[in-house]
Scaffold this motif. Structure first.
Motif, PDB file in Angstrom:
ATOM      1  N   SER A 277      85.005  59.684  41.243  1.00 52.57           N
ATOM      2  CA  SER A 277      85.179  59.180  42.597  1.00 52.57           C
ATOM      3  C   SER A 277      85.415  57.677  42.501  1.00 52.57           C
ATOM      4  N   ARG A 278      85.876  57.063  43.597  1.00 54.07           N
ATOM      5  CA  ARG A 278      86.127  55.617  43.567  1.00 54.07           C
ATOM      6  C   ARG A 278      84.827  54.844  43.364  1.00 54.07           C
ATOM      7  N   ASP A 279      83.735  55.327  43.952  1.00 54.35           N
ATOM      8  CA  ASP A 279      82.450  54.654  43.756  1.00 54.35           C
ATOM      9  C   ASP A 279      82.024  54.711  42.294  1.00 54.35           C
ATOM     10  N   GLU A 280      82.159  55.900  41.672  1.00 57.40           N
ATOM     11  CA  GLU A 280      81.798  56.037  40.256  1.00 57.40           C
ATOM     12  C   GLU A 280      82.694  55.179  39.379  1.00 57.40           C
ATOM     13  N   ALA A 281      83.991  55.174  39.687  1.00 58.93           N
ATOM     14  CA  ALA A 281      84.935  54.389  38.895  1.00 58.93           C
ATOM     15  C   ALA A 281      84.631  52.901  39.008  1.00 58.93           C
ATOM     16  N   ALA A 282      84.311  52.438  40.225  1.00 55.81           N
ATOM     17  CA  ALA A 282      83.996  51.023  40.419  1.00 55.81           C
ATOM     18  C   ALA A 282      82.751  50.636  39.638  1.00 55.81           C
ATOM     19  N   GLU A 283      81.759  51.523  39.612  1.00 53.40           N
ATOM     20  CA  GLU A 283      80.536  51.240  38.873  1.00 53.40           C
ATOM     21  C   GLU A 283      80.817  51.154  37.379  1.00 53.40           C
ATOM     22  N   CYS A 284      81.646  52.064  36.873  1.00 53.95           N
ATOM     23  CA  CYS A 284      81.965  52.054  35.451  1.00 53.95           C
ATOM     24  C   CYS A 284      82.770  50.813  35.064  1.00 53.95           C
ATOM     25  N   VAL A 285      83.711  50.421  35.894  1.00 54.30           N
ATOM     26  CA  VAL A 285      84.518  49.234  35.607  1.00 54.30           C
ATOM     27  C   VAL A 285      83.644  47.984  35.638  1.00 54.30           C
ATOM     28  N   GLU A 286      82.717  47.923  36.582  1.00 56.04           N
ATOM     29  CA  GLU A 286      81.792  46.792  36.636  1.00 56.04           C
ATOM     30  C   GLU A 286      81.010  46.688  35.326  1.00 56.04           C
ATOM     31  N   ARG A 287      80.501  47.828  34.857  1.00 53.26           N
ATOM     32  CA  ARG A 287      79.725  47.836  33.614  1.00 53.26           C
ATOM     33  C   ARG A 287      80.609  47.502  32.419  1.00 53.26           C
ATOM     34  N   PHE A 288      81.831  47.996  32.432  1.00 50.06           N
ATOM     35  CA  PHE A 288      82.793  47.730  31.373  1.00 50.06           C
ATOM     36  C   PHE A 288      83.042  46.230  31.244  1.00 50.06           C
ATOM     37  N   MET A 289      83.223  45.540  32.375  1.00 50.58           N
ATOM     38  CA  MET A 289      83.475  44.111  32.343  1.00 50.58           C
ATOM     39  C   MET A 289      82.243  43.345  31.871  1.00 50.58           C
TER      40      MET A 289
END
Length: 306
Positions: A277-289
């Motif tokens: 989902s967009r929420d899950e993807a945003a959380e993963c990208v935040e952690r990735f950065m």
């Protein structure tokens, strides 16, 4: 872009719309805000401010301009000759100063600092900052550019054939924050980098591929609680964050996301390729950065013998 520039460009937390609870970006104790100040959209006063007008006056704005509430520091001065009593303590409505201005397409972005301190002079600044950081959800403040109009013209809109006022030259000296925007196409003020501000303060974007060479400096042993056990879905199949991270970095190295992908590009890739989902993807990208930033710090410590 060197390691120091990447570290400075990568925020600890990244906010994509309202998907993440953002921690304010702080640099040496400064209270920083980020905003899209203008975008050449027709405002409610039937006016369009050309980006070129702001760009030509950007140096003036940075040297002499201020941030305030509802332009009160501009319009509050008494004028006895015209019978205008002014606004009491109008100077106290100045709450900050601009630090940098960047341009991307038709949009104008500003990074500013909100004053801090005690006493009457800091009261409005403190209330503004607290409304963004100490209540949930944060208060919505909309920016509006202010200053002196030096040149304008009435033109016909190419699409609607309606008359509009085009502002071609200004002496830009102010951004006022209001609850009711003059330009409804401008988003609210943010406490984390947005738009081109996320992209290393330039249109070319953050060199993520180079940052990946530093490694992540993160493993599952460093995590605790739900973060150590969390799984995401990959079109029905469970996938851990570290596998997702590896696949994302591989896509970046191969250039599958384009030359200089932004945060939204990374989120879109995670939703399309990994079924998040967009929420899950945003959380993963935040952690990735955050992992990228941590890896760069580790590499710099090794180089310096720390």
């Amino acid at each position: 872009m060197n390691d120091a520039e990447i570290l400075a460009a990568t925020p600890d937390y990244i906010s994509i719309g309202s998907m993440l609870k953002a921690t304010p970006a702080m640099e040496s104790g400064q209270r920083l805000i980020y905003l899209e100040a203008s975008n050449e959209a027709l405002d409610q006063q039937n006016e369009v401010v050309l980006q070129k007008a702001l760009k030509d006056s950007a140096d003036w704005f940075l040297r002499y301009g201020n941030l305030d509430i509802d332009h009160f520091s501009l319009i509050g001065k008494p004028n006895p000759a015209k019978g205008y009593a002014g606004i009491p303590d109008y100077q106290n409505y100045e709450i900050g100063r601009p630090l940098d201005v960047r341009f991307d397409g038709a949009k104008t972005f500003v990074k500013g600092e909100i004053y801090s301190g005690q006493g009457a002079a800091a009261e409005q600044a403190n209330q503004f900052w607290e409304s963004l950081t100490e209540i949930q959800p944060p208060a919505r403040w909309y920016p509006s550019v202010g200053g002196s109009i030096m040149e304008k013209a009435v033109e016909l809109d190419a699409n609607t054939q309606a008359r509009k006022t085009v502002i071609r030259k200004v002496r830009w000296s102010n951004i006022g924050f209001s609850k009711t925007p003059v330009n409804p196409a401008v988003p609210t003020v943010a406490t984390v980098p947005i738009g081109v501000l996320v992209k290393s303060w330039g249109a070319s974007g953050l060199d993520i591929a180079k940052a990946l060479e530093a490694g992540y400096g993160t493993d599952s042993a460093q995590l605790s609680g739900g973060a150590a056990l969390r799984k995401q879905s990959l079109h029905g199949n469970p996938i851990g964050y570290f596998e997702l991270r590896n696949r994302l970095s591989e896509a970046l190295h191969k250039g599958s996301l384009g030359k200089n992908p932004g945060i939204r590009d990374l989120i879109a890739h995670c939703t399309q390729k990994f079924g998040l989902s967009r929420d899950e993807a945003a959380e993963c990208v935040e952690r990735f950065m955050r992992d990228l930033k941590r890896g760069l710090k580790n590499r710099q410590a090794i180089r310096s013998g720390g």
